[in-house]
Design an enzyme around this catalytic site. Structure first.
Site, short mmCIF file in Angstrom:
data_model
loop_
_atom_site.label_atom_id
_atom_site.label_comp_id
_atom_site.label_asym_id
_atom_site.label_seq_id
_atom_site.Cartn_x
_atom_site.Cartn_y
_atom_site.Cartn_z
NE ARG B 259 -0.95 -0.07 4.89
CZ ARG B 259 -0.05 0.46 5.72
NH1 ARG B 259 0.52 1.62 5.44
NH2 ARG B 259 0.28 -0.15 6.83
CG HIS B 263 -3.56 1.25 9.11
ND1 HIS B 263 -4.02 0.02 8.68
CD2 HIS B 263 -4.31 1.57 10.19
CE1 HIS B 263 -5.01 -0.37 9.48
NE2 HIS B 263 -5.21 0.56 10.39
CE1 TYR B 273 4.12 1.47 7.87
CE2 TYR B 273 3.60 3.03 9.64
CZ TYR B 273 3.24 2.38 8.47
OH TYR B 273 2.02 2.63 7.90
#
Lengths: 325, 360
Positions: B259, B263, B273
């Site tokens: 993606r 999120h 991250y």
């Protein structure tokens, strides 16, 4: 009329509905060939076939999910959770999923599921078998929670639960399964969910209770009668939603109330009954509404059950307190 | 003992049809799709990419609520959906709104779902799908029930469900596959492995070398697929569907994807991250770029086609968000009505209370 134990009445109700509606499916751990660990489904697989009455893999969340999926395909699932202490394994499928099906889908889908499960103390089970966890599910909007106390009620309430188009948690007290027989009519009959039953009429004091405590309360009432105290015993039968009208009618007559539950005291059904009474009938009360409950510890290891569980002496004591207030 | 231990070690090869340059690397498995169908697949991916960009913008303007970005996952989402038939049942995760839209959920209802209006969850008559699931993995156990129901009814259709790489760590993931396997139910289980469960990388979820191999423990078929290759995802799903309706049991499909966005639009910052290098590495595998190259080489797609789809999407989105904004607001009495078929005493009282409040 046939004399049946509660477990026989439950089997009879399952058989009645399996016959009535081909969409009724009965499944769970050991419910097939073995007829269930308490024999609640005795003979049903043989009679209705493995497509209607079947074993599942040993996974409670899977059983709950399976029930939801089958309901979406138009079935009327009656899953068994082998002991209600295992409900923590399936609480998402029950409270997070089936309870919300109608709401989440904006009324376009429903979950006509009856989750049957044994619970209740006094039969020396291992840990996490006997706990009274009805409060856990009663707290979840979207569920009805039914607890019968007699063979007659068990059959009529189970048939009504299965026919209900919303999820019902149907809790069967293990101590009542075979402890006595009662009259159970043949064939089908229903008992409306959400309706309490006056198990004993009296004019001096009302005991509101359910499950095995109905019998402890009736025993206490007999003792109290010897001392001239006339006790009315109301069996809630459905603990969520509670039948406030039947309770209020009795309170207005007796003006004194004790609420009895086998569960621990904190945040339970009894607390809800007390709140409803004080909100709606405080001027009819001659004494505070008292509760008889188990203490707020974890359910005890089985050797300590008999000192931990509420009993009819505890009930007599609290009734005397409200009578002498 | 050593040779026995070695014999159970598994390593799945990734299934691919189109490589990053849009070249066919696996002619034997090339699906039998007409030129129109190939163009339709491209159209859907472009349209959904525009929808994602516009949804992010609308969310930032405060005109949408909960939104989980989809860019990067078009091949996994739409390739798998393209292999389905109208009567198949979809049990989506929260990022799987595009599949619902292409299965028949009107766009304005998808926006209402995002805004938190129950009408977004009212699937049109005849559309077999649940609203997006929020609890990770819960849809897997429910899918087993739908799949068993379809099998028992003798229907030639499947229940398909989606989760992510993180979802495979849930007990429900295994329970769902295991139940479906034990009953030989009509199921397809998809794992869109986008490498991160919010921030936790795939390597930290499990010691298993692939997620596809988790099918082995449940005794069902499993495959790892290039999730940026729409033809591979389509072919794998089509194969899984045919098997399932032939009574050969369920199948797990792991799609290797990414993606590009956060999120969700609720404050996630992927720079905490993920490295930019990793982002660029995956952007090179982009499903739209790859498929566009393939179609252009076959003279099936032009810049004009692309612009036409983009304009159509923008137009539809404009109309749909307007319709969603104008849709009647929810009242507490609506929520009460949706709890039970027949209102119990407590809700009857509360209904009266809120009716009085709402009429003021």
């Amino acid at each position: 009329m046939a004399q049946m134990t509660m477990i026989q009445a439950i089997t009879d109700a399952l058989r009645t509905e399996l016959k009535n509606d081909e969409n009724v499916l009965v499944f769970g751990e050991d419910v097939g060939q073995n007829g269930g660990v308490f024999r609640a489904t005795e003979g049903l697989q043989k009679e209705f076939g493995e497509d209607r009455v079947f074993d599942t893999p040993l996974a409670e969340s899977g059983i709950g999910g399976l029930a939801i999926g089958l309901a979406l395909e138009g079935y009327r699932p009656v899953p068994e959770i082998q002991f209600f202490g295992f409900v923590y394994e399936v609480i998402d499928s029950i409270s997070g999923q089936m309870a919300r099906m109608r709401y989440r889908s904006g009324g376009t889908k429903n979950a006509p599921i009856t989750v049957r499960s044994p619970f209740g103390g006094g039969v020396h089970t291992p840990e996490l078998h006997a706990d009274s966890l009805e409060g856990l599910v009663a707290q979840q909007p979207g569920l009805k929670v039914v607890i019968p106390s007699t063979p007659y009620d068990a059959k009529g309430l189970l048939i009504s639960s299965i026919r209900d188009n919303d999820p019902v948690i149907f809790l069967e007290h293990m101590k009542l399964y075979r402890s006595f027989r009662g009259e159970v009519p043949e064939g089908e009959y229903t008992i409306e969910l959400g309706k309490a039953d006056v198990k004993r009429e009296g004019k001096d004091v009302t005991i509101v209770t359910y499950g095995a405590m109905v019998h402890a309360s009736l025993k206490a009432a007999e003792e109290l009668e010897k001392n001239g105290v006339d006790v009315e015993v109301i069996d809630l039968r459905t603990v969520s939603p509670i039948d406030i009208d039947t309770i209020l009618e009795s309170v207005k007559k007796t003006n004194r109330v004790v609420v009895v539950q086998e569960a621990q005291r904190q945040a339970g059904i009894a607390a809800n009954v007390v709140s409803e009474i004080q909100e709606r009938a405080i001027l009819h009360l001659e004494a505070p509404v008292l509760r008889v409950t188990a203490p707020d510890t974890v359910y005890p290891f089985s050797e300590a059950e008999n000192v931990w569980l509420p009993n009819y002496n505890d009930i007599i004591e609290k009734v005397n307190t409200v009578m002498n207030f | 003992m050593k040779h026995v231990l070695e014999s159970v070690e598994s390593q799945f090869e990734m299934f691919q049809i189109l490589n990053e340059d849009g070249k066919i690397v696996n002619k034997d498995d090339m699906p039998d799709l007409s030129d129109d169908e190939l163009r339709e697949l491209m159209k859907r991916m472009v349209y959904t990419r525009v929808l994602d960009q516009r949804s992010i913008a609308l969310n930032r303007q405060g005109r949408l609520g909960f939104y989980a970005p989809t860019a990067g996952q078009e091949a996994s989402q739409l390739g798998s959906h393209f292999a389905l038939e109208k009567e198949d049942y979809i049990l989506p995760g929260y990022r799987d709104v595009p599949q619902l839209i292409w299965h028949g959920l009107p766009l304005y209802q998808a926006f209402l779902f995002s805004k938190g209006h129950f009408h977004g969850n009212q699937m049109p008559e005849g559309m077999n799908a649940l609203p997006p699931q929020i609890i990770i993995g819960a849809q897997y156990v429910q899918a087993a029930g739908v799949g068993l129901g379809l099998k028992m009814r003798g229907k030639k259709s499947v229940a398909i469900t989606y989760t992510g790489d993180g979802g495979t760590s849930q007990g429900d993931f295994y329970e769902g596959m295991n139940f479906a396997g034990a009953y030989g139910a009509n199921n397809i289980f998809i794992v869109q492995n986008n490498g991160f469960a919010i921030s936790v990388p795939r390597e930290k979820q499990t010691a298993a070398k692939t997620l596809a191999q988790k099918a082995i423990a449940a005794g069902i078929e499993g495959i790892q697929v290039d999730g940026m290759d729409v033809l591979a995802v389509y072919a794998a799903t089509k194969y899984a569907r045919e098997r399932a309706i032939a009574g050969e049991g369920p199948m797990l499909i792991e799609t290797m994807t990414y993606r590009y966005g956060p999120h969700t639009m609720s404050g996630d910052d992927p720079t905490r991250y993920r490295s930019q290098d990793l982002d660029s590495e995956w952007e090179k595998k982009d499903p739209l770029v790859r498929f566009r190259k393939f179609l252009e080489s076959k003279k099936l797609w032009t810049e004009e086609d692309e612009n036409q789809v983009i304009e159509q999407a923008k137009e539809d989105i404009k109309e749909a968000i307007k319709k969603a904004d104008q849709y009647p607001k929810q009242k507490v009495t609506d929520l009460i009505s949706n709890m039970f078929e027949t209102l119990p005493q407590n809700l009857q009282e509360q209904m009266e209370e809120y009716k009085a409040k709402e009429s003021k």
